[in-house]
Design an enzyme around this catalytic site. Structure first.
Site, mmCIF file in Angstrom:
data_model
loop_
_atom_site.group_PDB
_atom_site.id
_atom_site.type_symbol
_atom_site.label_atom_id
_atom_site.label_comp_id
_atom_site.label_asym_id
_atom_site.label_seq_id
_atom_site.Cartn_x
_atom_site.Cartn_y
_atom_site.Cartn_z
ATOM 1 N N LYS A 1 0.857 -1.194 0.000
ATOM 2 C CA LYS A 1 0.000 0.000 0.000
ATOM 3 C C LYS A 1 0.893 1.244 0.000
ATOM 4 C CE LYS A 1 -3.776 1.996 2.791
ATOM 5 N NZ LYS A 1 -4.586 1.809 4.019
ATOM 6 N N SER B 1 -9.525 1.686 3.070
ATOM 7 C CA SER B 1 -8.673 2.414 2.163
ATOM 8 C C SER B 1 -7.677 1.558 1.381
ATOM 9 C CB SER B 1 -7.915 3.496 2.947
ATOM 10 O OG SER B 1 -7.083 2.914 3.927
ATOM 11 N N SER C 1 -9.613 -0.775 7.146
ATOM 12 C CA SER C 1 -9.091 -0.634 5.781
ATOM 13 C C SER C 1 -8.450 -1.854 5.158
ATOM 14 C CB SER C 1 -8.075 0.500 5.743
ATOM 15 O OG SER C 1 -8.772 1.699 5.624
#
Ligand code: GLN
Length: 466
Positions: free
Chosen positions: A74, A149, A173
């Site tokens: 990420k 996210s 997330s």
């Protein structure tokens, strides 16, 4: 599904494929993909590392289980020399000066980083639409959001562009995008994995979390990343979780679920029906099931967002164009800060900074922020009490299926409320795993803090019966 890591490891050592071919294939898939999962490719590094693995195998040297396994990161993790943008204009050109501990441990084990993955900017969001790189599209239906996210990470795993990915979970997330794309995603106990080098969103709930296609791969990656780190005072030493221990769930006798999650008006009928039918299957196996009382969704979401906004407002105060970030000059220093921050942060991030500074400001902090802290304590105490009676708490991941791209942006409050089932476990810092079974967006399995092993045990049990 069986362990992808072990499967690829065997292919490499038996010379059915080369690491270079494998890495090249994944890089091509990432490059061509239309789901907007990629912020930057680490192609040169990845291919260099792959060559070294191939040379070792050709020399007859042994390789470790993770050696040569391609993974995604990420875009909120520091990896020295790579762009680390947090999907924001502010850090669009920022390059990491050092590498996050969790990522360094994977690199030391020989895993090969392929990509910095698209996500909601600074982790702010539940749909991966709050990003300068374009909304991440769901792996199963590109008209729907990927969740967030860590949306790019979940889609890369679901589509086999990466073998596993490392997301970050502050309020859901990792678990929610795992649910939306039907894969596994773990938020470990807070502190089990060092946060050093994970860009801070809400430091008191930020967790490093793996996404993968099997429980075994989650276990392997979790073991590598875990451990006390002098650079993160909240990290703790833990024992490795053995493979044979997670296939034995005999110590789990009683589980519970939150009545109000299932009886809420917000839950879709199909999620509710599927969840209750799972409960029946569990009972049929001789496990006792208890209904538990818990806080209302509004209370959980308000407590989480009060604290998360307060923490992100203070964490992001360093991003002013002087220490970090894309500076926009204006007539004096104060204006330079103001223009830099207002032009370079997204609407959603600004909403959170304004909200966070508000709840922390004199005259408001007693009534709002301190109340949030007190509620968090009550939520933790409620979990402590529950885990004296049950070994596991089971819940849906989300009340509904993923929304269409564009819908969440129209109504931020509705987006915050969609986090109702994930944020409580974050506030209590307990380990929680999403499995792609039981409801259309999966199930969450939680245990008491530091009992990550039990979560994996129950996940294996459910895999067998569902
Ligand atoms: N959707 C939640 C939020 O926006 C959780 C995000 C996260 O875990 N980073 O805060």
């Amino acid at each position: 599904m069986e362990s992808q890591i072990k499967h690829i490891h065997l292919q490499l050592v038996s010379k059915q494929t080369t690491c270079t071919a494998l890495v090249q294939e994944k890089l091509d898939l990432l490059k061509q993909n239309t789901h907007n999962t990629v912020n930057s490719l680490l192609d040169t590094t990845a291919l260099d590392l792959a060559k070294k693995v191939d040379a070792k195998i050709a020399n007859g040297e042994e390789i470790g289980l993770l050696e040569g396994i391609p993974f995604g990161i990420k875009d909120v993790y520091m990896v020295q020399g790579t762009y680390t943008t947090a999907s924001s204009d502010l850090l669009k050109k920022y390059k990491s000066a050092y590498t996050a501990t969790a990522i360094q441990k994977l690199l030391d084990a020989g895993a090969i980083p392929l990509v910095k993955e698209n996500c909601d900017s600074f982790g702010h969001g539940s749909s991966s639409e709050n990003t300068i790189f374009g909304a991440v599209k769901n792996a199963n239906n590109p008209n729907l959001v990927s969740g967030g996210s860590s949306g790019g990470s979940a889609v890369n795993v679901a589509k086999d562009y990466t073998v596993f990915s490392i997301g970050g979970d502050t309020g859901g997330s990792v678990r929610q995008p795992a649910g939306y794309n039907n894969i596994y995603g773990l938020k470990p106990s807070y502190g089990r994995i060092s946060r050093y080098g994970l860009m801070a969103y809400a430091s008191s709930t930020d967790c490093v979390g793996p996404l993968a296609k099997s429980i075994e791969d989650i276990r392997i990656v979790l073991n590598i990343m875990s451990g006390k780190d002098v650079k993160d005072q909240t990290s703790y030493a833990s024992q490795e979780i053995a493979e044979d221990s997670v296939t034995n769930s005999s110590t789990i006798k009683t589980i519970g679920y939150f009545k109000n999650f299932i009886n809420s008006d917000a839950i879709n009928d199909d999620v509710k029906t599927a969840f209750l039918s799972t409960i029946e299957k569990i009972k049929a196996k001789g496990i006792a099931v208890k209904e538990l009382d818990f806080f209302e969704a509004d209370t959980l979401v308000s407590t989480y967002y009060t604290l998360a906004m307060a923490e992100t407002a203070s964490n992001l105060s360093r991003l002013d164009g002087t220490n970090y970030g894309n500076r926009i000059e204006d007539k004096n220093l104060k204006e330079t800060y103001a223009v830099t921050r207002s032009e370079n942060f997204s609407e959603e991030t600004k909403r959170r900074i304004v909200g966070g500074n508000q709840v922390l400001s004199q005259g408001f902090s007693d009534a709002i922020y301190l109340k949030g802290l007190a509620l968090r304590d009550q939520i933790s105490e409620s979990f402590d009490k529950d885990f004296k009676e049950v070994d596991i708490i089971l819940s849906p991941v989300t009340p509904a299926s993923p929304p269409k791209i564009g819908d969440s942006l129209k109504d931020p409050l509705a987006m915050y409320l969609s986090d109702a089932y994930t944020v409580g476990f974050s506030l209590a810092q307990v380990p929680t795993l999403t499995i792609p079974k039981g409801t259309v967006t999966g199930l969450q399995i939680s245990a008491a803090k530091k009992n990550d092993e039990k979560v994996l045990q129950f996940a294996n049990f459910l895999n067998d019966i569902l």
